[in-house]
Write a protein that holds these residues in place. Structure first.
Motif, PDB file in Angstrom:
ATOM      1  N   ILE A   1       0.748  -1.207  -0.013  1.00  0.00           N
ATOM      2  CA  ILE A   1      -0.006  -0.045  -0.030  1.00  0.00           C
ATOM      3  C   ILE A   1       0.922   1.198   0.208  1.00  0.00           C
ATOM      4  N   HIS A   2       1.779   1.422   1.093  1.00  0.00           N
ATOM      5  CA  HIS A   2       2.788   2.307   0.894  1.00  0.00           C
ATOM      6  C   HIS A   2       3.891   2.135   2.006  1.00  0.00           C
ATOM      7  N   SER A   3       5.003   2.739   1.854  1.00  0.00           N
ATOM      8  CA  SER A   3       6.134   2.389   2.702  1.00  0.00           C
ATOM      9  C   SER A   3       5.980   2.596   4.003  1.00  0.00           C
ATOM     10  N   ASN A   4       5.431   3.997   4.114  1.00  0.00           N
ATOM     11  CA  ASN A   4       5.421   4.315   5.565  1.00  0.00           C
ATOM     12  C   ASN A   4       4.321   3.763   6.287  1.00  0.00           C
ATOM     13  N   ILE A   5       3.378   3.312   5.608  1.00  0.00           N
ATOM     14  CA  ILE A   5       2.332   2.260   6.432  1.00  0.00           C
ATOM     15  C   ILE A   5       2.924   0.974   6.737  1.00  0.00           C
ATOM     16  N   GLY A   6       3.835   0.506   6.105  1.00  0.00           N
ATOM     17  CA  GLY A   6       4.455  -0.726   6.026  1.00  0.00           C
ATOM     18  C   GLY A   6       5.449  -0.805   7.570  1.00  0.00           C
TER      19      GLY A   6
END
Length: 704
Positions: free
Chosen positions: A404-409
């Motif tokens: 979904i997104h690196s920051n979410i990961g």
């Protein structure tokens, strides 16, 4: 039993017909009172689908599953109440999974949705039944509201027509295309349909007129053949008109006749040309439209000879091929498995081939052992707002978060799968709806690398861990420097190198990182320095690990051509910082000892000219393998943020960072980084410099 149900059951034995009737009665009970958009009983829909399925030659379980699925759709309790064949229940479950697919944006995600539809079809019959279901809907599309008509029409073109084509269900494909056009291009559809209807008798007469003059001649040659005549579908004719920008009267292959020749493989090509010669001797041809793929087949293996001849003022396409060529074109590798708009996918093609095999030969594939493998091990999952994501098989909630997104990961602390709370390690399954839970206090851990499977997740985790390690190393170095000042102690580069060995690290950066994590008691380092443990360690370890600043010449150098001058002290000149492998010379200092300079040193020319008698020939020992040399490099970069990439690149080699400073160059809009590092040789140094130059936003890298 209704007349339509009798017709469906007529092709089956008594027991099979009884099972179909039982399934119909089961559906009739559970669908009682339900109506279609035209107010007719809903049971009309499964009856229409079952008629199509029976006409395709599928078994009684398939026909019965149509009724059971419609009766129990999205209702597990109803499905569990079915007490008939378990095979019927499994097929109905597969149909139910597909029916849950609600494409959010068919246009953008058509390729993923096609794969998802097939991935749900562990039993090949499920997929065929779904196509039959879509065909019945399209036949009844006029009963739906306008908005539903447009949506279902778009889904049909982008999802189901390509899949019908790939499985070789050409009759279903052609009918779906024509039905699509009926609603998408109604005026063009009526025009072409009326034209074909008005010329139907003319085409029948054309076939008879064409073959009569050829019958006796072909038979006299002993050539065994049969004819296939086909009229292009309305949609295919329309596409030709669009691509070629011509009216229907100028579409030459509206109608085609195909010679299928029964001949041994060694005689195929020559016999095809013989038939061609007989055809063109009797009818004038348009030589511009001659196409032949006999000697040189198409890349997909297609072989045939096409020509266009004139019969009584009308053009007719004639195709000539052998039985083997026709089989290959219709059912083998040349059967148009790639379809415009469908990306090539070997796993998808494999699964569709199983479906095609079932349709061509129902006995060739065991229903009980139907392939259940996923498409290339991929899984298809949804976001909470219905977006479809294709993930590598074995992907976890954490992989999905990074997708979904690196920051979410990086902040992922768990997830909800179909509304149920799960950990970040939970493995995803096709059809799951996944919602990510994040926490501002969450930080990536080394253990994450043990269960993530996607390359994006792994690379982002490693990158973050490296950044954190560099921050800890910087903090550890600052802490150590502050303590050394408080203790009024100095730590030489020799001491640093020996401490790295003492704690079994590879680089000074790792040592500083351990200090930053408070894994090393600084009191131990103080004791080490105060009690001269450095010398003790050196006597036990490899002497060549001593610092480049001073030492015994015999450890790493041969001076004056003699093999070992261990009693001569030396120092590496700070003005040029020689590194193992550099061209060097020795210069006898006034205070004693020898200073080692690079030949390219800024001071070399002056020393060699003014004091030649104090110059000593110096060369590196060949057996030096663990020495460490200090060198400073300067990096000019457009962006300050590349500092992490610089440190990461250096640490990737046999090197460690000693000092690092960044200053903004006034009036130039860029940054100057000064990096002091330890390297084992100039070869490693050259590799580091070359790698740094490849980093985006770095202008120049130079050795100081």
């Amino acid at each position: 039993m209704t007349e339509q149900l009798k017709q469906i059951c007529s092709g089956f034995g008594p027991e099979e017909a009884a099972q179909i009737e039982a399934a119909y009665n089961f559906a009739a009970v559970h669908l009682e009172g339900r109506r279609r958009s035209n107010s007719h009983p809903f049971i009309e829909h499964p009856l229409g689908v079952a008629s199509i399925v029976a006409g395709l030659g599928l078994d009684a379980d398939s026909v019965a599953a149509v009724f059971v699925h419609e009766a129990s759709c999205h209702n597990e309790e109803v499905l569990e109440s079915w007490n008939g064949s378990s095979s019927v229940r499994l097929i109905a479950e597969g149909l139910d999974r597909i029916s849950r697919i609600k494409p959010r944006d068919t246009m953008l995600e058509a390729d993923r949705y096609r794969k998802l539809i097939v991935s749900y079809s562990s039993d090949p019959r499920v997929f065929v039944l779904k196509l039959a279901d879509r065909l019945e809907i399209m036949r009844s599309l006029n009963i739906f509201p306008k908005a539903d008509q447009a949506r279902k029409n778009a889904e049909t073109m982008l999802l189901y027509i390509p899949l019908a084509h790939q499985t070789g269900l050409y009759n279903i494909k052609s009918e779906l295309e024509d039905l699509w056009m009926r609603y998408a291009e109604p005026e063009q559809y009526r025009t072409i349909k009326n034209y074909l209807k008005s010329t139907e008798g003319e085409r029948a007469r054309m076939v008879e007129s064409f073959i009569n003059p050829l019958k006796d001649e072909i038979s006299a040659r002993g050539i065994s053949y049969h004819l296939k005549a086909r009229t292009k579908s309305v949609y295919s004719i329309w596409r030709k008109m669009q691509v070629q920008h011509v009216p229907i009267t100028e579409v030459y292959d509206v109608f085609a006749i195909r010679f299928i020749i029964d001949v041994p493989p060694q005689d195929e090509i020559s016999t095809c040309w013989d038939v061609f010669a007989m055809v063109t001797e009797n009818y004038p041809q348009d030589e511009r439209r001659l196409r032949q793929w006999l000697e040189r087949p198409k890349p997909n293996g297609y072989q045939s000879l096409h020509c266009t001849v004139n019969i009584g003022g009308q053009w007719l396409e004639v195709q000539i091929r052998s039985e083997r060529m026709d089989f290959n074109a219709e059912m083998g590798g040349a059967s148009h498995w790639s379809y415009k708009g469908v990306k090539s996918d070997s796993a998808l093609s494999f699964k569709l081939s199983k479906i095609r095999q079932l349709m061509e030969n129902p006995e060739s594939l065991s229903y009980d052992d139907a392939p259940a493998e996923s498409l290339g091990q991929d899984v298809f999952v949804f976001t909470p707002d219905g977006e479809l994501r294709q993930m590598k098989g074995g992907s976890t909630v954490l992989d999905f978060a990074f997708d979904i997104h690196s920051n979410i990961g990086l902040k992922c602390s768990g997830g909800l799968i179909n509304g149920k709370m799960v950990s970040i390690k939970e493995v995803l399954k096709t059809g799951d709806t996944v919602e990510i839970i994040t926490s501002k206090n969450q930080k990536p851990a080394e253990g994450w690398l043990n269960f993530v499977v996607t390359s994006k997740a792994r690379s982002k985790i490693k990158q973050k861990l490296k950044e954190r390690e560099n921050i800890l190393a910087a903090a550890g170095k600052e802490l150590l420097d502050r303590r050394l000042r408080n203790w009024k102690l100095e730590m030489s580069d020799t001491d640093l190198g020996l401490l790295v060995k003492k704690y079994k690290f590879h680089t000074a950066n790792e040592l500083f990182g351990a200090i930053g994590r408070e894994e090393i008691d600084l009191a131990e380092i103080k004791t080490f320095l105060q009690h001269d443990d450095a010398g003790a360690v050196a006597s036990v370890g490899d002497k060549t690990a001593m610092s480049q600043n001073s030492g015994d010449a015999g450890d790493i150098l041969e001076i004056g051509g003699k093999g070992n001058l261990s009693n001569i002290d030396y120092k590496m000149a700070k003005c040029c910082n020689p590194v193992y492998g550099d061209d060097v010379f020795g210069f006898v200092a006034v205070t004693g000892g020898i200073k080692i300079h690079r030949i390219s040193c800024p001071n070399a020319s002056r020393l060699l000219d003014l004091y030649p008698h104090r110059v000593q020939k110096v060369r590196w020992r060949r057996d030096v393998s663990t020495a460490s040399f200090q060198v400073t490099i300067k990096v000019i970069a457009d962006e300050e943020r590349v500092t992490a990439d610089v440190v990461s690149t250096i640490n990737g080699f046999r090197a460690s960072v000693r000092n690092f400073s960044v200053t903004e160059r006034a009036g130039k809009g860029d940054y100057e980084m000064t990096v002091t590092i330890f390297v084992p040789s100039n070869l490693v140094l050259d590799k580091i410099i070359a790698s740094l130059k490849k980093i985006k936003d770095i202008r120049n890298v130079s050795r100081q």
